[in-house]
Design an enzyme around this catalytic site. Structure first.
Site, PDB file in Angstrom:
ATOM      1  CE  LYS A   1       0.952   1.226   4.444  1.00 37.21           C
ATOM      2  NZ  LYS A   1       1.796   2.359   4.796  1.00 37.21           N
TER       3      LYS A   1
ATOM      4  CG  ASP B   1      -0.768  -0.098   8.181  1.00 37.82           C
ATOM      5  OD1 ASP B   1      -1.575   0.739   8.630  1.00 37.82           O
ATOM      6  OD2 ASP B   1       0.420   0.173   7.885  1.00 37.82           O
TER       7      ASP B   1
HETATM    8  O1  C5P Z   1      -0.388  -1.304  14.594  1.00 42.31           O
HETATM    9  P1  C5P Z   1       1.050  -1.592  14.307  1.00 42.31           P
HETATM   10  O2  C5P Z   1       1.582  -2.737  15.134  1.00 42.31           O
HETATM   11  O3  C5P Z   1       1.377  -1.738  12.876  1.00 42.31           O
HETATM   12  O4  C5P Z   1       1.836  -0.293  14.799  1.00 42.31           O
HETATM   13  C1  C5P Z   1       3.231  -0.285  14.915  1.00 42.31           C
HETATM   14  C2  C5P Z   1       3.641   0.923  15.751  1.00 42.31           C
HETATM   15  O5  C5P Z   1       3.405   2.122  15.009  1.00 42.31           O
HETATM   16  C3  C5P Z   1       2.856   1.093  17.041  1.00 42.31           C
HETATM   17  O6  C5P Z   1       3.439   0.362  18.077  1.00 42.31           O
HETATM   18  C4  C5P Z   1       2.966   2.588  17.264  1.00 42.31           C
HETATM   19  O7  C5P Z   1       4.234   2.924  17.791  1.00 42.31           O
HETATM   20  C5  C5P Z   1       2.929   3.146  15.858  1.00 42.31           C
HETATM   21  N1  C5P Z   1       1.562   3.528  15.430  1.00 42.31           N
HETATM   22  C6  C5P Z   1       0.968   4.649  15.988  1.00 42.31           C
HETATM   23  N2  C5P Z   1      -0.294   5.013  15.614  1.00 42.31           N
HETATM   24  C7  C5P Z   1      -0.958   4.306  14.677  1.00 42.31           C
HETATM   25  C8  C5P Z   1      -0.383   3.166  14.079  1.00 42.31           C
HETATM   26  C9  C5P Z   1       0.888   2.802  14.487  1.00 42.31           C
HETATM   27  O8  C5P Z   1       1.570   5.307  16.843  1.00 42.31           O
HETATM   28  N3  C5P Z   1      -2.171   4.692  14.317  1.00 42.31           N
END
Ligand code: C5P
Length: 309
Positions: free
Chosen positions: A14, A143
């Site tokens: 993406k 994501d």
């Molecule tokens: O959700 P995911 O595990 O992919 O997110 C990885 C990291 O990215 C989270 O631990 C956070 O630090 C950051 N993140 C965030 N806000 C979001 C998505 C991700 O701060 N909406």
């Protein structure tokens, strides 16, 4: 002879054509207005039966040496939570053929998780309803639901609450792939640091950008892209040479360029397929990136392409 039981799922990368980031939430995440667009770079995840009590993982392709092969891999975790949901043992061999850049800001790890969920669901015959699969995806990462659905969507909350968006045509993109990745949490932390303590407005989708997507108009979309990614200043701060990549793409004829998600991949929108091919060659020869890939969007979400069960 019967072919070995195997299910292969193809999952797209993406680009975030808009990534509006709110202030940090108490849970450490950030509220987003995240306009996801699936693009035609794909990982393939193959699931085969195994006798073990935990998923076994192998990986091939560019950057695969940086992909963890233990239980921390998002694809392995996907197999485990699907098995738990159905009261099964996560007995599966998963093979990931990578083409999405690793830690590149294109949701490669999320794609592998969505692919593993779909492949295991087919291999185990568990027929999990779509809404349950989407719930499992959201538990795996912000994501991951979008990797399952593909196309274009607005992600609210931390990006996991999706509303499908209409796209009125094919967009031609070039992606400048970097050497090495960037850590998503580190980029969000840098974004917070650069902003300082001032209050951050609620993230909202950009109406002109949604209209450009719906119209399939690359020139109108290009006009909306500069400053659409709130993580771009942070990615540039952590990786200053990305500014040279952006320059090279814009001088090479891109309509617009932006860092893809948390980077370090840089995305360029072009007017048509010919312009994309030319720009990919120019960028690859520019010395400002590892390589460049031309492709189209929107791409379909996770799709089962081989199923011998
Ligand atoms: O959700 P995911 O595990 O992919 O997110 C990885 C990291 O990215 C989270 O631990 C956070 O630090 C950051 N993140 C965030 N806000 C979001 C998505 C991700 O701060 N909406």
């Amino acid at each position: 002879m019967q072919p070995a039981p195997a299910v292969t799922v193809r999952v797209p990368a993406k680009v975030n054509v808009q990534l509006a980031v709110g202030g940090p939430r108490p849970d450490g995440f950030h509220d987003l207005a995240n306009v996801f667009l699936a693009v035609g770079l794909y990982d393939h995840v193959t699931a085969r039966p195994a006798d073990t009590g935990a998923p076994e993982l192998t990986c091939e392709g560019p950057g695969s040496e940086d992909v963890p092969l233990d239980g921390t891999n998002l694809a392995a975790r996907a197999a485990v939570i699907l098995a738990e949901h159905h009261g099964l043992k996560p007995a599966v061999r998963l093979h990931i053929a990578k083409d999405i850049p690793v830690a590149g800001g294109m949701a490669g790890g999320s794609a592998d998780a969505a692919g593993a969920l779909l492949a295991c669901d087919a291999l185990w015959g568990t027929r999990t309803p779509r809404d349950v699969l989407l719930g499992l995806c959201a538990r795996l990462g912000s994501d991951v639901p979008f990797s399952l659905v593909g196309g274009a969507a607005l992600g609210r909350g931390r990006g996991e609450q999706l509303t499908e968006l209409p796209v009125g045509g094919t967009f031609h993109w070039v992606f400048a792939l970097a050497d090495g990745g960037l850590s998503t949490p580190a980029v969000y932390r840098e974004c917070d640091r650069l902003r300082g303590p001032a209050p951050v407005p609620e993230p909202e989708p950009h109406p002109a950008l949604l209209a450009a997507l719906a119209a399939g108009d690359p020139h109108a979309l290009a006009a909306a892209l500069p400053h659409a990614n709130d993580l771009q200043p942070a990615a540039l701060s952590l990786r200053p040479p990305l500014a040279d990549t952006l320059d090279a793409g814009l001088r090479g004829g891109a309509l617009a360029g932006l860092v893809s998600g948390s980077g370090p991949t840089v995305a360029f929108l072009t007017a048509d397929a010919g312009a994309a091919r030319t720009l990919a060659g120019t960028l690859a020869a520019s010395g400002t990136c590892r390589t460049a890939r031309a492709t189209t969007a929107p791409a379909p979400g996770a799709t089962t392409i081989v199923s011998h069960a």
